[in-house]
Design an enzyme around this catalytic site. Structure first.
Site, PDB file in Angstrom:
ATOM      1  N   ASN A  10       0.826  -1.202   0.000  1.00 22.12           N
ATOM      2  CA  ASN A  10       0.000   0.000   0.000  1.00 22.12           C
ATOM      3  C   ASN A  10       0.865   1.260   0.000  1.00 22.12           C
ATOM      4  O   ASN A  10       0.979   1.943  -1.029  1.00 22.12           O
ATOM      5  CB  ASN A  10      -0.943  -0.026   1.215  1.00 22.12           C
ATOM      6  CG  ASN A  10      -1.901   1.146   1.236  1.00 22.12           C
ATOM      7  OD1 ASN A  10      -1.877   2.000   0.361  1.00 22.12           O
ATOM      8  ND2 ASN A  10      -2.747   1.200   2.244  1.00 22.12           N
ATOM      9  N   ASP A  11       1.510   1.549   1.126  1.00 21.30           N
ATOM     10  CA  ASP A  11       2.281   2.787   1.242  1.00 21.30           C
ATOM     11  C   ASP A  11       3.325   2.956   0.137  1.00 21.30           C
ATOM     12  O   ASP A  11       3.562   4.070  -0.325  1.00 21.30           O
ATOM     13  CB  ASP A  11       2.992   2.834   2.603  1.00 21.30           C
ATOM     14  CG  ASP A  11       2.017   3.061   3.747  1.00 21.30           C
ATOM     15  OD1 ASP A  11       0.935   3.621   3.490  1.00 21.30           O
ATOM     16  OD2 ASP A  11       2.331   2.663   4.885  1.00 21.30           O
ATOM     17  N   VAL A  12       3.914   1.844  -0.305  1.00 21.71           N
ATOM     18  CA  VAL A  12       5.008   1.944  -1.286  1.00 21.71           C
ATOM     19  C   VAL A  12       4.498   2.315  -2.673  1.00 21.71           C
ATOM     20  O   VAL A  12       5.282   2.495  -3.602  1.00 21.71           O
ATOM     21  CB  VAL A  12       5.821   0.630  -1.384  1.00 21.71           C
ATOM     22  CG1 VAL A  12       6.488   0.326  -0.061  1.00 21.71           C
ATOM     23  CG2 VAL A  12       4.973  -0.541  -1.833  1.00 21.71           C
ATOM     24  N   THR A  13       3.146   2.436  -2.835  1.00 21.41           N
ATOM     25  CA  THR A  13       2.601   2.844  -4.131  1.00 21.41           C
ATOM     26  C   THR A  13       1.939   4.207  -4.046  1.00 21.41           C
ATOM     27  O   THR A  13       1.403   4.708  -5.018  1.00 21.41           O
ATOM     28  CB  THR A  13       1.513   1.848  -4.587  1.00 21.41           C
ATOM     29  OG1 THR A  13       0.414   1.914  -3.657  1.00 21.41           O
ATOM     30  CG2 THR A  13       2.032   0.430  -4.639  1.00 21.41           C
ATOM     31  N   ALA A  38       1.779   3.566   7.593  1.00 24.13           N
ATOM     32  CA  ALA A  38       2.070   4.951   7.930  1.00 24.13           C
ATOM     33  C   ALA A  38       0.807   5.708   8.329  1.00 24.13           C
ATOM     34  O   ALA A  38       0.870   6.867   8.708  1.00 24.13           O
ATOM     35  CB  ALA A  38       2.753   5.641   6.756  1.00 24.13           C
TER      36      ALA A  38
END
Lengths: 132, 468
Positions: free
Chosen positions: B395-398, B436
């Site tokens: 999720n966060d890495v995109t 995050a």
């Protein structure tokens, strides 16, 4: 200046020289153990720093895909601490120290076998298209 | 004899360097691991011939090696690849504990190591010894906490309380005082007090760090275990320990650096438990924000239909894939799509998963060829040409907020540019925000389709639909 004065002066100078020599001896004695200890320490520190640099350059060449196996290998080789454990278990002059050594040998052995074998398992899985 | 053992240690050190060198490519890596094993065997055998070794001692050592070795071998054989991060954490704790016990052995039998006699250990050796105990003990208790968090025996949520940093600083100062008095007096009581206090410190240092920051923690503890070995090496004046400790310490430090860079955070920020405090508040706000726009949810059949007609598909796996054990079925999906003539690649973010390279190992386990698995810099330009980005458990890495929203906690983090693909699928259990605590605006984009459900189940259903 008469001969007596001269003789006295010479004696005083000689005594002073003796005192200085004695002081120098004491100073040297005080410094000696430190100097003896400091030299191998500098030698070990040099090797330590060199090894840090070697590690730095070698590890930057590791491909990111193999970062998990890298942790496996480094974990296994850090168990080289077993060398110290073996010395304690095999050469200590009292039972307590031998027991500590034995525990350390056992713990490190878990790591040595576990670390290398799990890394081998991981690496065996990385297959190329050509073979797979 | 001393010369021969020194030479043997030198050979072992060189073999260890070659072991790390081998990891530069999968082809040479297996040989590298073998070099490591040979090096270790040489080191152990050379030490067994050390002057002063008696038969009783050798028996004791062999029993220890056999006992520990069989436990290690069984664990290595049985462990599931998804449980790798906690295994590595557990192994680190053993190195830390072994370091403490070797230090104890040296303290109670200094003449075995040539560092003095009972009660008269050289000052310099006492300093080095206290360093060895402290780092070893911190590595031990820190790794135990990391293990408990990774293994789900303890919540991955950061544990933060008032005055935490103050307490840690106070304990640090106390540790320094203890070390100074230990060096001055050489008292056994102080030896164990240093160990105890360091255990407490290791525990306190790791509890405020959250689950998704574990790649940094695991790398950092890897580094510590190396420094602990080097510390013991200085204490007992052994070159092999110093060299190996430095290699491992440097390696772990580099990995920590790479992981921090992957999150655009400083190591200090991670160690202070940076995201922890913010996550609570942001998540609460995110709940309300999630209502703001319609989300397009699709069925696995819809996804299968779109992917069947795609030319280029990029799969983006994250920790959710590991949790759902979806790697095998993911590879099956990839194989079916390749049969349809599509190009299938896998994009790995540096901090995906719970340890460095975690995703690569899981994909390798599922027989995905390593040529198909790409790093962030390599794959990012390709998203613009991709028809489909299949995001599974990430999720966060995109999240494009990392590029655009200066107020976002993840601002500046390098991300995978999935939003450039024609269609983006998100396989997710629900609309919750990532670690995050930030909303991912991609969920609300018109070219995004959410596939709600368990990562493995959804992918399985896509595979079934593709087979029809």
């Amino acid at each position: 200046m008469n001969p007596t004065d001269l003789a006295n002066q010479a004696t005083a100078t000689a005594n002073r020289a003796l005192e200085l020599a004695e002081a120098a001896r004491r100073a040297a004695e005080a410094v000696a153990p430190v100097a003896q200890a400091a030299e191998p320490f500098l030698y070990l520190l040099t090797i330590f720093l060199m090894a840090c640099f070697v590690g730095y350059y070698v590890v930057w060449n590791v491909t990111p895909a193999l970062h998990s196996p890298l942790m496996g290998v480094t974990n296994a080789i850090s168990s080289v601490i077993v060398v110290g454990a073996i010395l304690a278990a095999g050469t200590a002059d009292n039972t307590l120290a031998r027991i500590f050594g034995f525990i350390a040998v056992t713990l490190a052995a878990v790591n040595i076998f576990g670390g290398f074998l799990v890394t081998r398992r991981m690496l065996a899985m990385f297959q190329s298209k050509k073979r797979g | 004899m001393a010369t021969i053992s020194t030479l043997a240690y030198l050979v072992a050190a060189v073999l260890f360097i070659l072991a790390l060198r081998g990891l530069s490519h999968p082809e040479t890596s297996r040989r590298g691991n073998l070099y490591g094993m040979i090096g270790m065997a040489i080191a152990i055998v050379a030490t067994l011939f050390h002057h002063g070794m008696d038969i009783g001692g050798i028996v004791l050592i062999l029993v220890g090696l056999a006992l520990g070795g069989s436990v290690g071998a069984v664990v290595a054989k049985r462990i599931q690849m998804t449980a790798l991060p906690q295994l590595v954490a557990a192994f680190h704790s053993l190195v830390g504990m072994a370091a403490v016990f070797v230090a104890a052995g040296a303290f109670y039998s200094p003449q075995s190591f040539g560092i003095g006699t009972h009660g008269h250990i050289h000052t310099q050796s006492l300093i080095e010894m206290s360093l060895g105990i402290a780092i070893g003990a911190i590595t031990f208790s820190g790794s135990v906490i990391a293990f408990a968090k990774l293994d789900g025996r303890m919540s991955g949520a950061p544990i933060i309380f008032k005055g935490q940093h103050l307490l840690n600083a106070a304990l640090g100062v106390l540790l320094l005082v203890l070390v100074i008095s230990f060096v001055a007096t050489g008292s056994p009581l102080l030896f164990w007090l240093i160990a105890l206090l360091s255990f407490a410190l290791g525990f306190l240092l790791i509890i405020p760090i959250g689950g998704a920051d574990m790649p940094v923690v695991v790398s950092m503890l890897n580094s510590y275990s190396g420094w602990a070995a080097a510390g013991i090496g200085f204490t007992v004046g052994n070159l092999l320990l110093i060299v190996t400790g430095a290699l491992v310490g440097a390696s772990g430090a580099i990995l920590s650096y790479i992981m921090c860079k992957g999150m655009n955070r400083s190591i200090i920020n991670v160690l202070l438990g940076g995201f922890g405090a913010e996550a609570g508040g942001a998540a609460a706000g995110g709940g309300a924000g999630a209502e703001r726009a319609p989300v397009k949810a699709g069925s696995p059949e819809d996804a299968a239909f779109i992917m069947k007609n795609a030319q280029k598909i990029i799969v983006v796996p994250g920790y959710g894939m590991a949790v759902a054990q979806a790697q095998q079925v993911l590879r099956e999906m990839g194989d079916l799509l390749k049969k349809e003539g599509a190009e299938v690649e896998y994009a790995i973010h540096p901090v995906a998963g719970r340890m460095p390279g975690h995703m690569n190992v899981l994909l390798a386990e599922a027989n995905v060829p390593y040529e198909d698995v790409k790093e962030l810099e390599e794959i990012n330009p390709e998203f613009a040409e991709a028809d489909v980005a299949y995001v599974i458990g990430a999720n966060d890495v995109t999240n494009p907020a990392a590029k655009t929203d200066k107020s976002s906690p993840i601002y500046g983090m390098p991300i995978l540019d999935v939003e450039k693909a024609k269609t983006v699928f998100f396989v997710k259990r629900g609309m919750s925000s990532g670690y995050a605590g930030v909303d991912n605006e991609l969920f609300f984009r018109p070219n995004t389709m959410m596939l709600f459900g368990d990562a493995k189940k959804v992918t399985q259903e896509i595979v079934q639909a593709l087979q029809k």
